[in-house]
Scaffold this motif. Structure first.
Motif, PDB file in Angstrom:
ATOM      1  N   ALA A  16      49.504 -33.175  89.633  1.00 27.41           N
ATOM      2  CA  ALA A  16      50.522 -33.632  90.582  1.00 27.41           C
ATOM      3  C   ALA A  16      50.589 -35.151  90.573  1.00 27.41           C
ATOM      4  CB  ALA A  16      50.193 -33.130  91.982  1.00 27.41           C
ATOM      5  N   SER A  17      51.775 -35.690  90.740  1.00 28.99           N
ATOM      6  CA  SER A  17      51.958 -37.137  90.652  1.00 28.99           C
ATOM      7  C   SER A  17      51.108 -37.897  91.671  1.00 28.99           C
ATOM      8  CB  SER A  17      53.429 -37.503  90.785  1.00 28.99           C
ATOM      9  OG  SER A  17      53.929 -37.093  92.042  1.00 28.99           O
ATOM     10  N   SER A  18      50.939 -37.373  92.879  1.00 29.61           N
ATOM     11  CA  SER A  18      50.111 -38.078  93.866  1.00 29.61           C
ATOM     12  C   SER A  18      48.652 -38.077  93.431  1.00 29.61           C
ATOM     13  CB  SER A  18      50.262 -37.475  95.260  1.00 29.61           C
ATOM     14  OG  SER A  18      49.798 -36.138  95.277  1.00 29.61           O
ATOM     15  N   ASP A  19      48.189 -36.974  92.825  1.00 33.81           N
ATOM     16  CA  ASP A  19      46.824 -36.932  92.317  1.00 33.81           C
ATOM     17  C   ASP A  19      46.657 -37.884  91.141  1.00 33.81           C
ATOM     18  OD1 ASP A  19      45.969 -35.112  94.211  1.00 33.81           O
ATOM     19  OD2 ASP A  19      46.088 -33.381  92.872  1.00 33.81           O
ATOM     20  N   ALA A  20      47.671 -37.966  90.276  1.00 37.84           N
ATOM     21  CA  ALA A  20      47.612 -38.903  89.150  1.00 37.84           C
ATOM     22  C   ALA A  20      47.522 -40.332  89.660  1.00 37.84           C
ATOM     23  CB  ALA A  20      48.836 -38.727  88.253  1.00 37.84           C
ATOM     24  N   ARG A  21      48.330 -40.663  90.647  1.00 37.31           N
ATOM     25  CA  ARG A  21      48.279 -42.023  91.215  1.00 37.31           C
ATOM     26  C   ARG A  21      46.913 -42.298  91.824  1.00 37.31           C
ATOM     27  NH1 ARG A  21      53.588 -40.662  92.651  1.00 37.31           N
ATOM     28  NH2 ARG A  21      52.939 -40.039  94.731  1.00 37.31           N
ATOM     29  N   GLU A  22      46.344 -41.321  92.522  1.00 34.01           N
ATOM     30  CA  GLU A  22      45.015 -41.506  93.114  1.00 34.01           C
ATOM     31  C   GLU A  22      43.944 -41.653  92.038  1.00 34.01           C
ATOM     32  OE1 GLU A  22      44.076 -38.691  96.237  1.00 34.01           O
ATOM     33  OE2 GLU A  22      46.166 -38.700  96.891  1.00 34.01           O
ATOM     34  N   ALA A  23      44.053 -40.878  90.966  1.00 33.63           N
ATOM     35  CA  ALA A  23      43.091 -40.978  89.864  1.00 33.63           C
ATOM     36  C   ALA A  23      43.186 -42.340  89.202  1.00 33.63           C
ATOM     37  CB  ALA A  23      43.337 -39.872  88.842  1.00 33.63           C
ATOM     38  N   ILE A  55      41.164 -37.804  75.274  1.00 34.33           N
ATOM     39  CA  ILE A  55      39.965 -37.137  75.793  1.00 34.33           C
ATOM     40  C   ILE A  55      40.226 -35.671  76.137  1.00 34.33           C
ATOM     41  CG2 ILE A  55      40.315 -37.968  78.169  1.00 34.33           C
ATOM     42  CD1 ILE A  55      36.882 -37.526  76.506  1.00 34.33           C
ATOM     43  N   GLY A  56      41.421 -35.358  76.589  1.00 36.40           N
ATOM     44  CA  GLY A  56      41.727 -33.977  76.960  1.00 36.40           C
ATOM     45  C   GLY A  56      41.702 -33.006  75.796  1.00 36.40           C
ATOM     46  N   ASN A  67      33.974 -29.723  76.281  1.00 37.11           N
ATOM     47  CA  ASN A  67      34.977 -30.349  77.138  1.00 37.11           C
ATOM     48  C   ASN A  67      35.659 -29.299  78.011  1.00 37.11           C
ATOM     49  OD1 ASN A  67      36.777 -32.043  78.352  1.00 37.11           O
ATOM     50  ND2 ASN A  67      37.696 -32.783  76.468  1.00 37.11           N
ATOM     51  N   SER A  68      35.406 -29.385  79.296  1.00 41.12           N
ATOM     52  CA  SER A  68      36.059 -28.549  80.307  1.00 41.12           C
ATOM     53  C   SER A  68      36.218 -29.423  81.540  1.00 41.12           C
ATOM     54  CB  SER A  68      35.201 -27.324  80.643  1.00 41.12           C
ATOM     55  OG  SER A  68      34.041 -27.713  81.373  1.00 41.12           O
ATOM     56  N   PRO A  69      37.112 -29.061  82.453  1.00 40.77           N
ATOM     57  CA  PRO A  69      37.251 -29.863  83.674  1.00 40.77           C
ATOM     58  C   PRO A  69      35.938 -30.011  84.441  1.00 40.77           C
ATOM     59  CG  PRO A  69      39.120 -28.405  83.447  1.00 40.77           C
ATOM     60  CD  PRO A  69      38.136 -28.004  82.375  1.00 40.77           C
ATOM     61  N   THR A  70      35.176 -28.932  84.538  1.00 36.78           N
ATOM     62  CA  THR A  70      33.904 -28.981  85.264  1.00 36.78           C
ATOM     63  C   THR A  70      32.914 -29.914  84.578  1.00 36.78           C
ATOM     64  OG1 THR A  70      34.228 -26.746  86.096  1.00 36.78           O
ATOM     65  CG2 THR A  70      31.978 -27.586  86.122  1.00 36.78           C
ATOM     66  N   ASN A  71      32.798 -29.793  83.261  1.00 32.46           N
ATOM     67  CA  ASN A  71      31.862 -30.647  82.530  1.00 32.46           C
ATOM     68  C   ASN A  71      32.301 -32.109  82.534  1.00 32.46           C
ATOM     69  OD1 ASN A  71      30.062 -28.612  81.941  1.00 32.46           O
ATOM     70  ND2 ASN A  71      30.837 -28.259  79.883  1.00 32.46           N
ATOM     71  N   LEU A  72      33.612 -32.340  82.444  1.00 36.15           N
ATOM     72  CA  LEU A  72      34.096 -33.720  82.483  1.00 36.15           C
ATOM     73  C   LEU A  72      33.794 -34.350  83.839  1.00 36.15           C
ATOM     74  CD1 LEU A  72      35.439 -36.040  81.036  1.00 36.15           C
ATOM     75  CD2 LEU A  72      37.667 -35.053  81.640  1.00 36.15           C
ATOM     76  N   ILE A 101      39.968 -37.772  88.768  1.00 29.86           N
ATOM     77  CA  ILE A 101      39.869 -38.517  87.510  1.00 29.86           C
ATOM     78  C   ILE A 101      39.756 -37.539  86.346  1.00 29.86           C
ATOM     79  CG2 ILE A 101      38.388 -40.053  86.153  1.00 29.86           C
ATOM     80  CD1 ILE A 101      37.762 -41.507  88.838  1.00 29.86           C
ATOM     81  N   ALA A 102      38.901 -36.533  86.474  1.00 32.89           N
ATOM     82  CA  ALA A 102      38.739 -35.538  85.406  1.00 32.89           C
ATOM     83  C   ALA A 102      40.067 -34.821  85.144  1.00 32.89           C
ATOM     84  CB  ALA A 102      37.648 -34.537  85.767  1.00 32.89           C
ATOM     85  N   ALA A 103      40.782 -34.444  86.185  1.00 31.04           N
ATOM     86  CA  ALA A 103      42.056 -33.754  86.020  1.00 31.04           C
ATOM     87  C   ALA A 103      43.054 -34.641  85.297  1.00 31.04           C
ATOM     88  CB  ALA A 103      42.592 -33.309  87.368  1.00 31.04           C
ATOM     89  N   TYR A 104      43.103 -35.920  85.635  1.00 31.37           N
ATOM     90  CA  TYR A 104      43.998 -36.849  84.948  1.00 31.37           C
ATOM     91  C   TYR A 104      43.599 -36.982  83.479  1.00 31.37           C
ATOM     92  CZ  TYR A 104      46.486 -41.018  83.532  1.00 31.37           C
ATOM     93  OH  TYR A 104      47.285 -41.898  82.853  1.00 31.37           O
ATOM     94  N   LEU A 105      42.308 -37.166  83.224  1.00 28.29           N
ATOM     95  CA  LEU A 105      41.853 -37.341  81.850  1.00 28.29           C
ATOM     96  C   LEU A 105      42.124 -36.102  81.010  1.00 28.29           C
ATOM     97  CD1 LEU A 105      38.505 -39.282  82.385  1.00 28.29           C
ATOM     98  CD2 LEU A 105      40.741 -40.216  81.707  1.00 28.29           C
ATOM     99  N   GLU A 106      42.063 -34.932  81.613  1.00 33.50           N
ATOM    100  CA  GLU A 106      42.355 -33.694  80.897  1.00 33.50           C
ATOM    101  C   GLU A 106      43.799 -33.663  80.393  1.00 33.50           C
ATOM    102  OE1 GLU A 106      40.703 -30.751  79.968  1.00 33.50           O
ATOM    103  OE2 GLU A 106      38.879 -31.892  80.361  1.00 33.50           O
ATOM    104  N   THR A 107      44.695 -34.408  81.021  1.00 31.37           N
ATOM    105  CA  THR A 107      46.093 -34.430  80.587  1.00 31.37           C
ATOM    106  C   THR A 107      46.312 -35.348  79.396  1.00 31.37           C
ATOM    107  OG1 THR A 107      46.857 -36.252  82.013  1.00 31.37           O
ATOM    108  CG2 THR A 107      46.849 -34.023  82.979  1.00 31.37           C
ATOM    109  N   LEU A 108      45.326 -36.163  79.080  1.00 30.52           N
ATOM    110  CA  LEU A 108      45.464 -37.121  77.972  1.00 30.52           C
ATOM    111  C   LEU A 108      45.145 -36.421  76.656  1.00 30.52           C
ATOM    112  CD1 LEU A 108      43.832 -40.271  79.586  1.00 30.52           C
ATOM    113  CD2 LEU A 108      46.242 -39.615  79.547  1.00 30.52           C
ATOM    114  N   ARG A 109      46.177 -35.898  76.064  1.00 29.87           N
ATOM    115  CA  ARG A 109      46.028 -35.108  74.822  1.00 29.87           C
ATOM    116  C   ARG A 109      46.717 -35.796  73.732  1.00 29.87           C
ATOM    117  NH1 ARG A 109      43.688 -30.306  75.552  1.00 29.87           N
ATOM    118  NH2 ARG A 109      43.185 -29.875  77.689  1.00 29.87           N
TER     119      ARG A 109
END
Length: 109
Positions: A16-23, A55-56, A67-72, A101-109
């Motif tokens: 979500a954009s608000s989560d991305a901004r917070e990350a 990183i994603g 690499n998983s959201p939990t491990n990241l 932060i992990a959720a944002y980084l997971e989107t970096l593919r």
């Protein structure tokens, strides 16, 4: 305005954009860009750690964890526990911040 819209485009649909901004804000305030190059984070052009550009899509985190959201998130919170003596310090932050932060980084593919 670039900071407010970074991470909110179609290249990052999974967060979500608000989560991305917070990350992005958390990574900026925590100084992640001092060591890493991070797309979407203004001034994040560090050369100490690896670029986080894809990183994603990496198979492993730090060459150790699948690499998983939990491990990241675990790596972000406790890098010294995962690989003792590595140059990434344990940086105090909340589980919520680390998760965003992990959720944002997971989107970096």
């Amino acid at each position: 305005m670039a900071l407010a819209s970074a991470g909110c485009d179609s290249a990052h649909p999974a967060i979500a954009s608000s989560d991305a901004r917070e990350a992005i804000a958390a990574m900026s305030s925590l100084g992640c860009g001092t060591c890493h190059s991070i797309p979407g984070v203004t001034g994040a052009d560090g050369k100490v750690g690896p670029s986080l550009e894809h990183i994603g899509s990496q198979v492993y985190i730090a060459g150790m964890l699948p690499n998983s959201p939990t491990n990241l998130q675990h790596w972000i919170l406790h890098p010294q526990e995962v690989v003792p003596g590595n140059v990434m310090p344990d940086i105090p932050m909340s589980d919520t911040s680390a998760g965003k932060i992990a959720a944002y980084l997971e989107t970096l593919r």
